[in-house]
Design a protein around this motif. Structure first.
Motif, PDB file in Angstrom:
ATOM      1  N   SER A  72       0.853  -1.189   0.000  1.00  0.00           N
ATOM      2  CA  SER A  72       0.000   0.000   0.000  1.00  0.00           C
ATOM      3  C   SER A  72       0.891   1.242   0.000  1.00  0.00           C
ATOM      4  N   SER A  73       0.343   2.360  -0.414  1.00  0.00           N
ATOM      5  CA  SER A  73       1.094   3.609  -0.488  1.00  0.00           C
ATOM      6  C   SER A  73       0.298   4.734   0.144  1.00  0.00           C
ATOM      7  N   SER A  74       1.003   5.626   0.840  1.00  0.00           N
ATOM      8  CA  SER A  74       0.343   6.793   1.422  1.00  0.00           C
ATOM      9  C   SER A  74       0.001   7.834   0.359  1.00  0.00           C
ATOM     10  N   ASP A  80      -4.585  -2.377  -1.663  1.00  0.00           N
ATOM     11  CA  ASP A  80      -3.223  -2.921  -1.706  1.00  0.00           C
ATOM     12  C   ASP A  80      -2.956  -3.576  -3.055  1.00  0.00           C
ATOM     13  N   GLU A 108       5.075   6.906   2.196  1.00  0.00           N
ATOM     14  CA  GLU A 108       5.265   5.745   3.057  1.00  0.00           C
ATOM     15  C   GLU A 108       4.566   4.550   2.416  1.00  0.00           C
ATOM     16  N   LYS A 109       5.139   3.370   2.644  1.00  0.00           N
ATOM     17  CA  LYS A 109       4.538   2.151   2.102  1.00  0.00           C
ATOM     18  C   LYS A 109       4.303   1.153   3.226  1.00  0.00           C
ATOM     19  N   GLY A 110       3.202   0.419   3.123  1.00  0.00           N
ATOM     20  CA  GLY A 110       2.910  -0.690   4.027  1.00  0.00           C
ATOM     21  C   GLY A 110       3.017  -1.994   3.250  1.00  0.00           C
ATOM     22  N   ARG A 112       3.146  -6.436   3.347  1.00  0.00           N
ATOM     23  CA  ARG A 112       2.991  -7.760   3.950  1.00  0.00           C
ATOM     24  C   ARG A 112       3.357  -8.797   2.911  1.00  0.00           C
ATOM     25  N   TYR A 145       3.200  -7.329   8.776  1.00  0.00           N
ATOM     26  CA  TYR A 145       3.094  -5.965   8.259  1.00  0.00           C
ATOM     27  C   TYR A 145       4.297  -5.110   8.632  1.00  0.00           C
ATOM     28  N   ARG A 147       5.825  -1.119   7.871  1.00  0.00           N
ATOM     29  CA  ARG A 147       5.602   0.212   7.297  1.00  0.00           C
ATOM     30  C   ARG A 147       6.943   0.929   7.219  1.00  0.00           C
ATOM     31  N   LYS A 155      14.959  -1.873   5.493  1.00  0.00           N
ATOM     32  CA  LYS A 155      13.805  -2.207   4.650  1.00  0.00           C
ATOM     33  C   LYS A 155      13.775  -3.728   4.427  1.00  0.00           C
ATOM     34  N   SER A 201      -0.890  -9.617   9.899  1.00  0.00           N
ATOM     35  CA  SER A 201      -0.477  -8.535  10.785  1.00  0.00           C
ATOM     36  C   SER A 201       0.687  -8.964  11.674  1.00  0.00           C
TER      37      SER A 201
END
Length: 302
Positions: A72-74, A80, A108-110, A112, A145, A147, A155, A201
């Motif tokens: 996902s991206s902010s 996603d 920011e990226k999330g 999983r 997860y 972030r 990373k 998660s």
């Protein structure tokens, strides 16, 4: 998590619009098209640079494995994105497709992940026949997860085993010789092979109720030092206490190892070992390593 089918050209168009909207000095210096996203994958408890054994069941990336990531991206307000990069032998993810670049220094990226990429994660299952490739094909790892920002120093997605590893060592006792024990049939009984789902998660699978399924375990060769046979299997987390668990058919007789309370309470990502002596009258001299919720650390069978 729903897989989306947003065309890639729309993704790039959105990225271009975002970049065009940025007017600050910092954004003006940002590379056209963004900066590549660099990610690494590690196996929990092992360094990708020094582990010497096979991926998943024995904890190392060989290179070329495909993982599945949800990113996902902010910046982009959308579901996603489902991407499937490969991993090199040093644990670096070879990124491709949507959201594989940073499009802004403020993004920011999330993330999983799961391995193998084609693994069904809901409902989750292991194979009933785990001989040979069935053992490897029953394994699964998940990266909980994470972030990150462009400036995040680390990373690395840390993949962890989500199922329980059970190892049984067998020794011949009174009235049984080694050849007879080698020919014996060994199975794991009265358990569940299917149920539950992976929680991305935290990278675990919750315990499921035991059922009446049977697993034929994998034969480990050579057996552990001092033992005639070593077998192992990958199980869903479940409590096998007070259930007929390890079944041994030998010389026309059938024996069961029925774990006492806390001797076979299996949890996600843990390893459990049992050392059993098989005699002409039953199973004796039982030694348990792991046992309850604490379990043992997942490591190659020795």
């Amino acid at each position: 998590m729903k897989k989306t089918n947003i065309p890639i050209y729309i993704m790039y168009l959105w990225a271009a619009l975002v970049l065009a909207a940025c007017t600050g000095d910092d954004d003006a210096a940002w590379s056209e098209g963004g900066v590549p996203l660099e990610l690494y994958a590690a196996v929990e408890g092992y360094s990708s640079a020094n582990a010497q054994t096979r991926a998943t069941t024995e904890n190392r990336w060989e290179g070329g494995e495909e993982v599945r990531l949800w990113i996902s991206s902010s910046i982009f307000y959308m579901p996603d994105q489902d991407v499937r990069p490969s991993v090199d032998s040093d644990g670096k993810l070879i990124m491709n497709g949507a959201l594989s670049n940073w499009v802004s220094p403020d993004e920011e990226k999330g993330i999983r992940g799961v391995y193998p990429s084609l693994r069904n994660i809901d409902p989750f299952s292991v194979l009933a026949d785990q001989r040979d490739e069935g053992y490897q094909d029953s394994d699964c790892m998940a990266a909980p997860y994470l972030r990150i920002a462009v400036t995040s120093p680390d990373k690395t997605l840390v993949f962890r085993h989500v199922i329980a590893k059970v190892v049984v060592h067998l020794k011949a006792g009174n009235g049984v010789d080694d050849d007879e024990l080698q020919r014996a049939t060994v199975t794991f009984e009265n358990l569940a092979c299917t149920g539950g789902s992976i929680n991305l998660s935290n990278g675990t699978v919750a315990q499921v109720p035991p059922r009446i399924d049977r697993i034929t375990p994998n034969e480990v060769t050579p057996a552990a030092d001092g033992y005639v046979r070593t077998v192992c299997a990958l199980l869903l987390p479940q409590d096998m206490s007070k259930r007929k668990f390890v079944k041994i058919v030998i010389g026309g007789k059938t024996f069961y190892y029925t774990p006492a309370i806390d001797e076979a309470d299996f949890f996600s990502g843990k390893m459990y070992e049992y050392r059993l002596t098989v005699t002409s009258e039953g199973i004796e001299n039982i030694r348990v390593e792991g046992g309850g919720e604490g379990g043992g650390t997942w490591h190659p069978v020795e």
